[in-house]
Design a protein around this motif. Structure first.
Motif, PDB file in Angstrom:
ATOM      1  N   HIS A 146      60.809 -26.194  97.655  1.00  0.00           N
ATOM      2  CA  HIS A 146      62.093 -26.227  98.376  1.00  0.00           C
ATOM      3  C   HIS A 146      62.505 -27.677  98.612  1.00  0.00           C
ATOM      4  O   HIS A 146      61.668 -28.527  98.932  1.00  0.00           O
ATOM      5  CB  HIS A 146      61.962 -25.495  99.712  1.00  0.00           C
ATOM      6  CG  HIS A 146      63.281 -25.333 100.422  1.00  0.00           C
ATOM      7  ND1 HIS A 146      64.099 -24.254 100.202  1.00  0.00           N
ATOM      8  CD2 HIS A 146      63.918 -26.127 101.320  1.00  0.00           C
ATOM      9  CE1 HIS A 146      65.191 -24.380 100.945  1.00  0.00           C
ATOM     10  NE2 HIS A 146      65.089 -25.511 101.631  1.00  0.00           N
ATOM     11  N   LYS A 147      63.781 -27.956  98.457  1.00  0.00           N
ATOM     12  CA  LYS A 147      64.266 -29.328  98.600  1.00  0.00           C
ATOM     13  C   LYS A 147      65.176 -29.460  99.816  1.00  0.00           C
ATOM     14  O   LYS A 147      66.073 -28.644 100.026  1.00  0.00           O
ATOM     15  CB  LYS A 147      65.016 -29.763  97.343  1.00  0.00           C
ATOM     16  CG  LYS A 147      64.117 -29.908  96.125  1.00  0.00           C
ATOM     17  CD  LYS A 147      64.898 -30.450  94.930  1.00  0.00           C
ATOM     18  CE  LYS A 147      63.973 -30.614  93.722  1.00  0.00           C
ATOM     19  NZ  LYS A 147      64.713 -31.156  92.544  1.00  0.00           N
ATOM     20  N   PHE A 148      64.925 -30.502 100.606  1.00  0.00           N
ATOM     21  CA  PHE A 148      65.798 -30.891 101.714  1.00  0.00           C
ATOM     22  C   PHE A 148      66.456 -32.217 101.361  1.00  0.00           C
ATOM     23  O   PHE A 148      65.861 -33.058 100.665  1.00  0.00           O
ATOM     24  CB  PHE A 148      64.995 -31.061 103.012  1.00  0.00           C
ATOM     25  CG  PHE A 148      64.421 -29.781 103.567  1.00  0.00           C
ATOM     26  CD1 PHE A 148      65.248 -28.827 104.134  1.00  0.00           C
ATOM     27  CD2 PHE A 148      63.054 -29.538 103.518  1.00  0.00           C
ATOM     28  CE1 PHE A 148      64.726 -27.643 104.653  1.00  0.00           C
ATOM     29  CE2 PHE A 148      62.515 -28.375 104.037  1.00  0.00           C
ATOM     30  CZ  PHE A 148      63.352 -27.423 104.603  1.00  0.00           C
ATOM     31  N   GLU A 149      67.663 -32.405 101.828  1.00  0.00           N
ATOM     32  CA  GLU A 149      68.331 -33.683 101.598  1.00  0.00           C
ATOM     33  C   GLU A 149      67.653 -34.807 102.371  1.00  0.00           C
ATOM     34  O   GLU A 149      67.605 -35.954 101.926  1.00  0.00           O
ATOM     35  CB  GLU A 149      69.813 -33.594 102.008  1.00  0.00           C
ATOM     36  CG  GLU A 149      70.646 -32.696 101.108  1.00  0.00           C
ATOM     37  CD  GLU A 149      72.112 -32.692 101.507  1.00  0.00           C
ATOM     38  OE1 GLU A 149      72.491 -33.475 102.404  1.00  0.00           O
ATOM     39  OE2 GLU A 149      72.875 -31.904 100.925  1.00  0.00           O
ATOM     40  N   ASN A 150      67.129 -34.475 103.559  1.00  0.00           N
ATOM     41  CA  ASN A 150      66.456 -35.467 104.395  1.00  0.00           C
ATOM     42  C   ASN A 150      64.943 -35.322 104.242  1.00  0.00           C
ATOM     43  O   ASN A 150      64.407 -34.212 104.246  1.00  0.00           O
ATOM     44  CB  ASN A 150      66.851 -35.274 105.863  1.00  0.00           C
ATOM     45  CG  ASN A 150      68.327 -35.525 106.102  1.00  0.00           C
ATOM     46  OD1 ASN A 150      68.763 -36.644 106.294  1.00  0.00           O
ATOM     47  ND2 ASN A 150      69.122 -34.454 106.060  1.00  0.00           N
ATOM     48  N   GLU A 151      64.293 -36.456 104.134  1.00  0.00           N
ATOM     49  CA  GLU A 151      62.849 -36.473 103.927  1.00  0.00           C
ATOM     50  C   GLU A 151      62.125 -35.845 105.115  1.00  0.00           C
ATOM     51  O   GLU A 151      62.554 -35.975 106.258  1.00  0.00           O
ATOM     52  CB  GLU A 151      62.389 -37.916 103.734  1.00  0.00           C
ATOM     53  CG  GLU A 151      60.930 -38.041 103.328  1.00  0.00           C
ATOM     54  CD  GLU A 151      60.525 -39.486 103.068  1.00  0.00           C
ATOM     55  OE1 GLU A 151      59.339 -39.719 102.771  1.00  0.00           O
ATOM     56  OE2 GLU A 151      61.408 -40.366 103.164  1.00  0.00           O
ATOM     57  N   GLU A 195      69.422 -29.431 108.688  1.00  0.00           N
ATOM     58  CA  GLU A 195      68.886 -28.549 107.653  1.00  0.00           C
ATOM     59  C   GLU A 195      67.456 -28.120 107.968  1.00  0.00           C
ATOM     60  O   GLU A 195      67.043 -27.001 107.623  1.00  0.00           O
ATOM     61  CB  GLU A 195      68.942 -29.242 106.289  1.00  0.00           C
ATOM     62  CG  GLU A 195      68.149 -30.547 106.225  1.00  0.00           C
ATOM     63  CD  GLU A 195      68.190 -31.165 104.841  1.00  0.00           C
ATOM     64  OE1 GLU A 195      68.476 -30.433 103.871  1.00  0.00           O
ATOM     65  OE2 GLU A 195      67.926 -32.378 104.728  1.00  0.00           O
ATOM     66  N   HIS A 196      66.700 -28.996 108.634  1.00  0.00           N
ATOM     67  CA  HIS A 196      65.340 -28.632 109.037  1.00  0.00           C
ATOM     68  C   HIS A 196      65.383 -27.566 110.128  1.00  0.00           C
ATOM     69  O   HIS A 196      64.619 -26.584 110.106  1.00  0.00           O
ATOM     70  CB  HIS A 196      64.586 -29.862 109.548  1.00  0.00           C
ATOM     71  CG  HIS A 196      64.528 -30.983 108.562  1.00  0.00           C
ATOM     72  ND1 HIS A 196      64.591 -32.316 108.928  1.00  0.00           N
ATOM     73  CD2 HIS A 196      64.431 -30.967 107.203  1.00  0.00           C
ATOM     74  CE1 HIS A 196      64.517 -33.068 107.845  1.00  0.00           C
ATOM     75  NE2 HIS A 196      64.431 -32.280 106.791  1.00  0.00           N
ATOM     76  N   TYR A 251      66.357 -24.191 108.698  1.00  0.00           N
ATOM     77  CA  TYR A 251      65.273 -23.526 108.003  1.00  0.00           C
ATOM     78  C   TYR A 251      64.337 -22.835 108.984  1.00  0.00           C
ATOM     79  O   TYR A 251      63.943 -21.681 108.797  1.00  0.00           O
ATOM     80  CB  TYR A 251      64.485 -24.515 107.142  1.00  0.00           C
ATOM     81  CG  TYR A 251      63.340 -23.841 106.421  1.00  0.00           C
ATOM     82  CD1 TYR A 251      63.548 -23.171 105.222  1.00  0.00           C
ATOM     83  CD2 TYR A 251      62.056 -23.837 106.968  1.00  0.00           C
ATOM     84  CE1 TYR A 251      62.504 -22.504 104.579  1.00  0.00           C
ATOM     85  CE2 TYR A 251      61.012 -23.172 106.336  1.00  0.00           C
ATOM     86  CZ  TYR A 251      61.237 -22.512 105.142  1.00  0.00           C
ATOM     87  OH  TYR A 251      60.205 -21.845 104.529  1.00  0.00           O
ATOM     88  N   HIS A 265      73.372 -23.100 102.486  1.00  0.00           N
ATOM     89  CA  HIS A 265      74.364 -23.768 101.652  1.00  0.00           C
ATOM     90  C   HIS A 265      75.778 -23.633 102.209  1.00  0.00           C
ATOM     91  O   HIS A 265      76.729 -24.088 101.606  1.00  0.00           O
ATOM     92  CB  HIS A 265      74.293 -23.222 100.231  1.00  0.00           C
ATOM     93  CG  HIS A 265      72.932 -23.331  99.618  1.00  0.00           C
ATOM     94  ND1 HIS A 265      72.381 -24.536  99.252  1.00  0.00           N
ATOM     95  CD2 HIS A 265      71.987 -22.383  99.359  1.00  0.00           C
ATOM     96  CE1 HIS A 265      71.151 -24.340  98.757  1.00  0.00           C
ATOM     97  NE2 HIS A 265      70.892 -23.041  98.825  1.00  0.00           N
ATOM     98  N   THR A 283      78.935 -24.451 104.601  1.00  0.00           N
ATOM     99  CA  THR A 283      79.459 -25.682 105.209  1.00  0.00           C
ATOM    100  C   THR A 283      80.019 -25.416 106.592  1.00  0.00           C
ATOM    101  O   THR A 283      80.637 -26.276 107.186  1.00  0.00           O
ATOM    102  CB  THR A 283      80.584 -26.281 104.329  1.00  0.00           C
ATOM    103  OG1 THR A 283      81.610 -25.298 104.171  1.00  0.00           O
ATOM    104  CG2 THR A 283      80.042 -26.676 102.971  1.00  0.00           C
TER     105      THR A 283
END
Length: 580
Positions: free
Chosen positions: A422-427, A437-438, A441, A495, A497
């Motif tokens: 899974h990919k997040f925009e923020n590390e 986004e964290h 989730y 996803h 907005t």
């Protein structure tokens, strides 16, 4: 019955008289289980604003939909042309105060309502020119309505939000009063920065004083050096006269008169020198703004939080809360930020972070249940117009035990899903502040529930939070809430907005150790002097205590599904806009 034959309502009657107003609430007519049908035949007065109006029967009568703000529903009025000129009554926005008799609509005409009011007398009319009225009966965007903040309460959406906001405010006081909290009014003007972020509105009269001074210098130019020298010479001469009279042992009246002239000459000289040395601009001292000349004798700001001040009462009266406006000079144009917003901030003595989390969860669940019990009609409007899951979301939160996990556990959970692709925009790494986004989730995918994350890294939290024994974390907690109900595909939500509330509450156990909190203030690069009073709470009778803050507008966003915070506060203030 009243003296004119109009229904005079009492406590035992079936409809509710608006107190201190000459009308019956439309809510008390249409809000009955039978829709008001059981009231047929009663004569009464109502008042409100026309939502829709249409003439029929070749202009012989008209139907009007009237709303008084007491509920979302409109009461249908039927009025004949021999009662009043119909043309001035039908335009949207017209204000009417009328007297009439409730009657059942014809069987073939019964639709949304089981009752209508046949108007017998028009008592007052506030007319509207349809060509100029900026709010036609067509559907209007919330963005458009922000340009008419003084009229937008007349729209269905803003009226519903106002009632929901009122219900949540009432519920807030009910909850805390029920649990023995004392309501404390904290100051709007403060000399302390609670957050340490520096994004504060400054309160000053120095600019006004500067403008006055500049206008005065233009109107009355400062004296020249020659004027000052002449005044010095006059004062010197008056002094010499007094000295000579004394040496000549003149009479007391004569000496007294000469001293009075000398005093006047010195006062004149002082004024001339002050004006001569006066310079345009803000008062300065040692090259810096001289706040000693300001209204409060020091720098002052609009508060970003009442927390620090309400702590003083918690350290004396145990359980307290404040509920009021707060301000932040953050130049942000996002849908999540306002320059002026309201905060609910309880503070509890003899309470640790566990107690704090229990109180926060109970409060949020109470608010959700309160709306379901007391504001369901407005919530149904929100479901119909804005968010089909709004009621389901309230039901879920009101009936669900919140998940609790430490910040370290939250990071581990996120790192695990990243390791699986899974990919997040923020590390994701220990030490970051969780991004939206964290939070989404955790609340919408992993747990499908409100989540309380606690024990955050010390470096990303405020100075007043209790340092844990590990010296790396503080006893802080955030209540995170999901945007949508658990019945939706939560993975797809990531996803979207649309507006996401995320952190609804932020709180912590406060640091009660004097030496530790003093060190934390210095670590944050803050001056000690403005916080000496706050340190006194630790010097004298320190006590373990905890508290939190709920962003009131964020709670309304969460409840309603409205996607812009500017639409859930009556008079939004944000960069470039401060209407009214």
């Amino acid at each position: 019955m009243a003296e004119d034959g109009v229904l005079a309502l009492s406590v035992s009657d079936t409809v509710e008289q608006a107190e201190f107003s000459q009308r019956v609430l439309i809510r008390s007519i249409l809000g009955r289980p039978d829709g008001g049908a059981g009231l047929a035949g009663q004569t009464l007065k109502v008042g409100g604003w026309v939502k829709k109006g249409r003439e029929q029967g070749k202009g012989s009568f008209a139907f009007l939909e009237l709303n008084d703000g007491s509920c979302p529903a409109n009461l249908q009025l039927m009025i004949y042309s021999d009662v009043a000129a119909l043309g001035q009554l039908t335009p949207t926005g017209t204000c009417l105060h009328v007297e009439g008799v409730l009657q059942m609509p014809p069987a073939d005409k019964q639709g949304k309502q089981s009752i209508e009011l046949k108007v017998l007398k028009v008592l007052d009319v506030g007319t509207v020119d349809p060509a100029k009225y900026p709010l036609p009966k067509t559907r209007l965007t919330l963005e458009f309505l922000r340009d008419y903040v003084h009229l937008r309460p007349r729209t269905n959406t803003i009226a519903a939000i106002a009632r929901i906001r009122n219900a949540l405010a009432y519920a807030t006081h009910t909850f805390f009063q029920k649990h023995g909290f004392l309501y404390v009014h904290t100051p709007i003007i403060t000399t302390s920065d609670c957050e340490g972020a520096g994004e504060m509105f400054q309160v000053t009269t120095l600019i006004n004083e500067m403008e006055k001074k500049e206008k005065d210098l233009i109107k009355n130019p400062p004296p020249s050096q020659e004027d000052v020298d002449l005044a010095k010479s006059v004062a010197k001469g008056k002094g010499e006269i007094v000295a000579k009279l004394k040496s000549d042992k003149a009479g007391k009246p004569e000496i007294t008169a000469a001293i009075a002239q000398l005093t006047k000459a010195k006062e004149n000289l002082s004024k001339l020198e002050e004006r001569f040395n006066s310079e345009p601009g803000i008062a300065k001292k040692d090259g810096k703004v001289d706040y000693g000349e300001d209204f409060f004798g020091r720098q002052a700001f609009l508060t970003v939080s009442g927390q620090l001040q309400v702590e003083t009462f918690a350290c004396a009266l145990s359980s307290v809360y404040t509920f009021g406006p707060t301000f932040r000079a953050e130049n942000s144009h996002t849908s999540r930020h306002l320059a002026e917003f309201w905060m609910v901030e309880p503070e509890i003595a003899f309470a640790d972070i566990e107690d704090d989390m229990k109180c926060a969860e109970a409060y949020v669940r109470f608010l959700c249940q309160w709306l379901l019990d007391n504001c369901l009609d407005d919530m149904e409007f929100m479901v119909e117009k804005f968010d089909k899951n709004a009621i389901k979301r309230l039901q879920m939160v009101a009936s669900t035990n919140f998940v609790r996990l430490s910040y370290t556990e939250a990071i581990a959970t996120l790192e695990e899903v990243v390791s699986k692709g899974h990919k997040f925009e923020n590390e994701v790494e220990w030490g970051i502040d969780l991004a939206s986004e964290h939070e989404k989730y955790l609340t919408e995918v992993k747990f499908e529930s409100p989540v309380i994350v606690y024990n955050y890294p010390k470096g990303i939290k405020a100075f007043y939070m209790k340092v844990n024994p590990d010296k790396k974390t503080v006893a802080a907690m955030d209540v995170l809430v999901p945007k949508v109900g658990v019945l939706l595909d939560a993975f797809l939500v990531l996803h979207f907005t649309e507006m996401y509330v995320g952190e609804l509450i932020g709180g912590s156990q406060r640091e009660e150790n004097y030496e530790v909190i003093k060190e934390r203030i210095l670590e944050m690069g803050l001056p000690l002097e403005p916080y000496e009073w706050y340190l006194d709470l630790r010097r004298y009778g320190t006590v373990k205590h905890s508290g939190f803050g709920l962003g009131f507008e964020r709670m309304i966003l969460f409840a309603t599904g409205i996607d812009n915070i500017r639409d859930v506060i009556p008079f939004p203030r944000y960069p470039g806009r401060a209407d009214l």
